[in-house]
Design a protein around this motif. Structure first.
Motif, PDB file in Angstrom:
ATOM      1  N   PHE A  71      36.450  22.626  40.792  1.00 53.88           N
ATOM      2  CA  PHE A  71      36.943  23.966  41.612  1.00 53.88           C
ATOM      3  C   PHE A  71      38.723  24.023  41.957  1.00 53.88           C
ATOM      4  O   PHE A  71      39.566  24.832  42.038  1.00 53.88           O
ATOM      5  CB  PHE A  71      36.560  24.986  42.202  1.00 53.88           C
ATOM      6  CG  PHE A  71      35.168  26.057  42.482  1.00 53.88           C
ATOM      7  CD1 PHE A  71      35.124  26.601  41.799  1.00 53.88           C
ATOM      8  CD2 PHE A  71      34.248  24.760  42.547  1.00 53.88           C
ATOM      9  CE1 PHE A  71      34.045  27.470  40.893  1.00 53.88           C
ATOM     10  CE2 PHE A  71      32.974  25.686  42.431  1.00 53.88           C
ATOM     11  CZ  PHE A  71      32.751  26.555  41.636  1.00 53.88           C
ATOM     12  N   LEU A  74      41.976  26.446  43.158  1.00 51.02           N
ATOM     13  CA  LEU A  74      41.479  27.375  43.224  1.00 51.02           C
ATOM     14  C   LEU A  74      39.646  27.904  43.959  1.00 51.02           C
ATOM     15  O   LEU A  74      39.170  28.651  43.132  1.00 51.02           O
ATOM     16  CB  LEU A  74      41.240  27.650  41.570  1.00 51.02           C
ATOM     17  CG  LEU A  74      42.448  27.254  41.082  1.00 51.02           C
ATOM     18  CD1 LEU A  74      41.953  27.836  39.612  1.00 51.02           C
ATOM     19  CD2 LEU A  74      43.943  28.016  41.670  1.00 51.02           C
ATOM     20  N   HIS A  76      39.303  30.447  45.825  1.00 46.21           N
ATOM     21  CA  HIS A  76      39.048  31.721  45.760  1.00 46.21           C
ATOM     22  C   HIS A  76      37.666  31.964  45.032  1.00 46.21           C
ATOM     23  O   HIS A  76      36.967  32.849  44.924  1.00 46.21           O
ATOM     24  CB  HIS A  76      39.938  32.442  45.862  1.00 46.21           C
ATOM     25  CG  HIS A  76      40.321  32.152  44.204  1.00 46.21           C
ATOM     26  ND1 HIS A  76      41.752  31.385  44.296  1.00 46.21           N
ATOM     27  CD2 HIS A  76      40.758  33.554  42.735  1.00 46.21           C
ATOM     28  CE1 HIS A  76      41.907  31.714  42.049  1.00 46.21           C
ATOM     29  NE2 HIS A  76      41.485  33.111  41.498  1.00 46.21           N
ATOM     30  N   GLN A  77      38.034  31.149  44.136  1.00 43.06           N
ATOM     31  CA  GLN A  77      36.533  31.206  42.612  1.00 43.06           C
ATOM     32  C   GLN A  77      35.643  30.844  43.664  1.00 43.06           C
ATOM     33  O   GLN A  77      34.359  31.152  42.325  1.00 43.06           O
ATOM     34  CB  GLN A  77      37.254  30.529  41.207  1.00 43.06           C
ATOM     35  CG  GLN A  77      37.837  30.995  40.808  1.00 43.06           C
ATOM     36  CD  GLN A  77      39.003  30.781  39.855  1.00 43.06           C
ATOM     37  OE1 GLN A  77      38.821  29.324  39.575  1.00 43.06           O
ATOM     38  NE2 GLN A  77      39.867  31.159  38.842  1.00 43.06           N
ATOM     39  N   THR A  78      35.122  29.661  44.248  1.00 42.79           N
ATOM     40  CA  THR A  78      34.046  29.660  44.889  1.00 42.79           C
ATOM     41  C   THR A  78      32.553  29.763  45.794  1.00 42.79           C
ATOM     42  O   THR A  78      32.975  31.111  45.819  1.00 42.79           O
ATOM     43  CB  THR A  78      34.674  28.182  46.411  1.00 42.79           C
ATOM     44  OG1 THR A  78      34.886  28.797  47.455  1.00 42.79           O
ATOM     45  CG2 THR A  78      35.886  26.768  45.248  1.00 42.79           C
ATOM     46  N   LYS A  82      33.467  33.237  48.138  1.00 37.87           N
ATOM     47  CA  LYS A  82      32.846  34.701  47.814  1.00 37.87           C
ATOM     48  C   LYS A  82      32.077  35.756  48.768  1.00 37.87           C
ATOM     49  O   LYS A  82      32.002  36.494  49.205  1.00 37.87           O
ATOM     50  CB  LYS A  82      32.588  34.682  46.715  1.00 37.87           C
ATOM     51  CG  LYS A  82      32.897  34.988  45.212  1.00 37.87           C
ATOM     52  CD  LYS A  82      32.657  34.376  43.560  1.00 37.87           C
ATOM     53  CE  LYS A  82      33.207  34.273  42.468  1.00 37.87           C
ATOM     54  NZ  LYS A  82      32.343  34.014  40.980  1.00 37.87           N
ATOM     55  N   ARG A 126      43.346  38.068  46.508  1.00 39.98           N
ATOM     56  CA  ARG A 126      42.053  38.534  46.214  1.00 39.98           C
ATOM     57  C   ARG A 126      41.829  39.037  47.460  1.00 39.98           C
ATOM     58  O   ARG A 126      40.644  40.138  47.448  1.00 39.98           O
ATOM     59  CB  ARG A 126      41.187  37.253  46.171  1.00 39.98           C
ATOM     60  CG  ARG A 126      39.486  36.656  45.679  1.00 39.98           C
ATOM     61  CD  ARG A 126      39.361  38.219  44.125  1.00 39.98           C
ATOM     62  NE  ARG A 126      38.212  38.771  44.237  1.00 39.98           N
ATOM     63  CZ  ARG A 126      37.502  39.585  44.194  1.00 39.98           C
ATOM     64  NH1 ARG A 126      38.379  40.478  45.235  1.00 39.98           N
ATOM     65  NH2 ARG A 126      36.529  40.058  44.382  1.00 39.98           N
TER      66      ARG A 126
END
Length: 223
Positions: A71, A74, A76-78, A82, A126
């Motif tokens: 990741f 980034l 916010h993609q993990t 979430k 996000r």
């Protein structure tokens, strides 16, 4: 205070852990899932009761290098991000060591600051999107920008004297555990001013976005 476990998975996990402890066995690390959250309700009071939802996330630390390689910045993609989007407060933590030296992993201090600023700004956007779509208010939630390893300001002769302090700063990786020391107040002030200038765009962005913004410098090994 009354604590009520929520969900069958939480109840089963808690009792399995207790059984191991009672038998003198180790609970063991989290290795069989990306994340597990212990979910509970904490009820306080008798006549006028207050109920708080508490979730404790457990992530397998031994996979942290693979996690980082996958990741990068980034986050916010993990899976963790979430899971945490509904939190009541947000802490963004930035390691101060790469702000003083150039490394292969992070690049120059300005490059590192740019990467972290981008990562946190995208994460916040996000979060804003998620809260807006759900009719929630994000600006009122506390957001704290935490600069950790303020120890670096205790080993610097001067902010501009980088070559001589590189080895000492890189130890704060930590190759060795630093001896607890007192940070010189003048060095700390210069270091804070240097950091605030380096991350000026991020600090201004978060302070404009949140009605409850705070900035902290913290350390585990100095005071």
């Amino acid at each position: 205070i009354q604590v009520v476990p929520r969900g069958l998975e939480t109840i089963e996990r808690i009792n399995a852990n207790l059984a191991n402890v009672e038998l003198g066995k180790s609970v063991g690390p989290t290795t069989d899932q990306d994340v597990f959250a212990y979910r509970t309700d904490i009820i306080r009071g008798t006549v006028f009761k207050s109920r708080y939802k508490v979730e404790i996330g457990d992530f397998p630390g031994e996979d942290s290098r693979e996690f980082t390689e996958k990741f990068g910045h980034l986050f916010h993609q993990t899976p963790y991000f979430k899971w945490a989007m509904e939190a009541d407060a947000f802490l963004f933590i930035i390691d101060l060591a790469p702000t003083l030296v150039t490394t292969e992993e992070y690049g120059t201090p300005p490059e590192y600051a740019t990467k972290m600023t981008q990562a946190i700004r995208v994460a916040w956007q996000r979060l804003s999107e998620y809260h807006y779509e759900g009719g929630r208010s994000l600006p009122k939630k506390p957001v704290v920008l935490v600069f950790t390893k303020a120890d670096v300001f205790g080993v610097t002769a001067d902010i501009s004297d980088l070559p001589e302090i590189t080895k000492e700063v890189l130890k704060l990786g930590f190759d060795t555990i630093p001896t607890p020391t007192e940070i010189d107040s003048a060095k700390l002030k210069r270091g804070q001013e240097y950091t605030q200038k380096l991350f000026a765009d991020l600090i201004q962005y978060l302070s404009n976005q949140s009605q409850n913004y705070h900035c902290l410098f913290v350390s585990c090994f100095s005071f």
